[in-house]
Design a protein around this motif. Sequence first.
Motif, PDB file in Angstrom:
ATOM      1  N   GLY A  90      -7.647   6.658  -2.545  1.00 17.29           N
ATOM      2  CA  GLY A  90      -7.085   7.613  -1.589  1.00 17.29           C
ATOM      3  C   GLY A  90      -6.349   8.751  -2.260  1.00 17.29           C
ATOM      4  O   GLY A  90      -6.490   9.911  -1.864  1.00 17.29           O
TER       5      GLY A  90
ATOM      6  N   ARG B 230      -4.519 -10.311  -0.872  1.00 13.97           N
ATOM      7  CA  ARG B 230      -5.833 -10.197  -0.227  1.00 13.97           C
ATOM      8  C   ARG B 230      -6.570 -11.533  -0.210  1.00 13.97           C
ATOM      9  O   ARG B 230      -7.783 -11.591  -0.362  1.00 13.97           O
TER      10      ARG B 230
ATOM     11  N   ASN C  69       2.990   6.484  -3.448  1.00 16.42           N
ATOM     12  CA  ASN C  69       3.732   7.213  -4.491  1.00 16.42           C
ATOM     13  C   ASN C  69       2.834   8.068  -5.361  1.00 16.42           C
ATOM     14  O   ASN C  69       3.174   9.185  -5.746  1.00 16.42           O
ATOM     15  N   ILE C  70       1.612   7.603  -5.619  1.00 13.88           N
ATOM     16  CA  ILE C  70       0.708   8.366  -6.500  1.00 13.88           C
ATOM     17  C   ILE C  70       0.250   9.645  -5.791  1.00 13.88           C
ATOM     18  O   ILE C  70       0.191  10.727  -6.390  1.00 13.88           O
ATOM     19  N   HIS C  71      -0.001   9.517  -4.463  1.00 15.13           N
ATOM     20  CA  HIS C  71      -0.379  10.715  -3.695  1.00 15.13           C
ATOM     21  C   HIS C  71       0.757  11.751  -3.809  1.00 15.13           C
ATOM     22  O   HIS C  71       0.514  12.922  -4.130  1.00 15.13           O
TER      23      HIS C  71
ATOM     24  N   LEU D  68     -10.107  -6.401   7.937  1.00 16.10           N
ATOM     25  CA  LEU D  68     -11.525  -6.077   8.116  1.00 16.10           C
ATOM     26  C   LEU D  68     -12.451  -6.978   7.318  1.00 16.10           C
ATOM     27  O   LEU D  68     -13.363  -7.615   7.840  1.00 16.10           O
TER      28      LEU D  68
ATOM     29  N   ILE E  98      -6.808  -5.749  -7.412  1.00 11.23           N
ATOM     30  CA  ILE E  98      -6.504  -4.465  -6.782  1.00 11.23           C
ATOM     31  C   ILE E  98      -5.360  -4.574  -5.784  1.00 11.23           C
ATOM     32  O   ILE E  98      -4.425  -3.772  -5.818  1.00 11.23           O
TER      33      ILE E  98
ATOM     34  N   MET F 191      -2.297   5.343 -12.181  1.00 14.35           N
ATOM     35  CA  MET F 191      -3.230   4.227 -11.941  1.00 14.35           C
ATOM     36  C   MET F 191      -4.381   4.747 -11.086  1.00 14.35           C
ATOM     37  O   MET F 191      -4.287   5.813 -10.484  1.00 14.35           O
TER      38      MET F 191
ATOM     39  N   ARG G  96       0.807  -1.216   0.000  1.00 13.92           N
ATOM     40  CA  ARG G  96       0.000   0.000   0.000  1.00 13.92           C
ATOM     41  C   ARG G  96       0.846   1.274   0.000  1.00 13.92           C
ATOM     42  O   ARG G  96       0.819   2.090   0.897  1.00 13.92           O
ATOM     43  N   PRO G  97       1.666   1.431  -1.047  1.00 11.76           N
ATOM     44  CA  PRO G  97       2.494   2.640  -1.151  1.00 11.76           C
ATOM     45  C   PRO G  97       1.652   3.888  -1.364  1.00 11.76           C
ATOM     46  O   PRO G  97       0.445   3.798  -1.613  1.00 11.76           O
TER      47      PRO G  97
END
Length: 421
Positions: A169, A335, A128-130, A374, A331, A165, A125-126
């Motif tokens: 978030g 998972r 980098n895009i943010h 979760l 995704i 991508m 769950r990096p």
Amino acid sequence: MQKIVIVGGEPLQGTISISGSKNAALPLMAASILTDESIALKNTPNLADIHTMGSVLDSLGVNFDKADLVSKNEIKLTYADSSKALAEYDLVRKMRASILVLGPLLARKREATVSLPGGCAIGARPINIHVDALTQLGGEFNLEKGYIKCEAKSGLRGAKINLPMISVGATENIIMAATLAKGETEINNIATEPEIMDLIDCLKSMGAIIEVQDNRRVLIQGVDKLHGTTHTVIPDRIEAGTYIIAGAITKGELEVTNLNLEHIDNMISVFKNIGVNILKENNTVRVKESSLINNIDLDTKEFPGFPTDMQAQIMVLLSLAGKPSTVRENIFENRFMHVPELNRMGANIDTDGSKATINPCNGFSGAQVMATDLRASVSLVLASLIATGETTINRVYHLDRGYERLEDKLASCGANIQRIQ
Ligand code: EPZ
């Protein structure tokens, strides 16, 4: 450590009301940083993650008023601009969504120091895009001792951003930041989840100028100031899908209400393909005993595709089909943590990389199982509802992050379920 004990075999009869969406409420809470006026959120679910986000915001100078959260599912958030722009590790590590304070802080305070959220059970769950997108708006980033330090001395400026991508978030962070950037921001390849549209609706009610276009594009005209608002959080589509499956597998007659049918349209057509007996009425879905469960091949996709957050749950339903199904998780990279636990309860699921094959099984039997994340933990609850005998689910704090009053809602429809210390 709390546990949940379920004795399976009871058909669910009655009505379950869906709570507000966790994944809508969290970014809405972070948006409070964008104004010094109060944001009131109605239909806010009383969940651990809401309290965690409240603590993060409190540490940043937001007054988090949760006096009416239990009684009326309402919270109020008022950002008193403060020198604090540091989101501490011990808070952020509890909940990755804390990263959603990054964009608002950068836009409002022109600086932010946020602990790197780190990975979690379902993947690295990096962010980098943010970071890359906020850099294009004028943010300057440094990584120091596990913290992201960023600043924009002369404020943020609008830009044309093509996201490499689709990221929920990152889309939320960048849209929130762009509302106060100078000039126009065009963002391409945005995620279009209902939770993002809900955030955009709320931001527009605060005075933001946002135009959502087709083909995943959004245009934002920056403004100098945003004002307060009162906003009602949309219903939780993942909670709704989870209880629809509960109604189908327990062969009861369950009414799932207070949901938004538009947000679960694709999910419902998948359920119908599988053979689930579903009636849609306004904001309600009625699930009756399904005569036959068919096998299907399913891919998790970004909205409007089948949601990854429903992948663990639908495996329980597909375990009841007469032939093998396949589910491909597109995704997240890790998972399938629920698969070994479901197999210990009698499922017959093989995994190979991102592909799982759900073979027919002879039903489930109760066991001691461990929740890992979760959605994995709620798939164990679903299997327990139809298992022979008793199941004890450990580490139920995972459940409390995303399912409001789960045992009350299930017990009120006849499930034999209780929480023990
Ligand atoms: C949101 O997580 C949800 N969380 C998740 O729900 C949900 O599973 C996910 O979206 C996908 O729908 C909240 O809304 C609080 P992403 P998010 O950025 O935003 C990769 C639950 O159970 N990526 O869309 O973190 C990422 O690793 C939770 O309620 C990058 O590579 O998801 C993943 O493989 C679990 N770099 C993919 O994109 C980045 O900078 C999608 O992640 C950002 C993401």
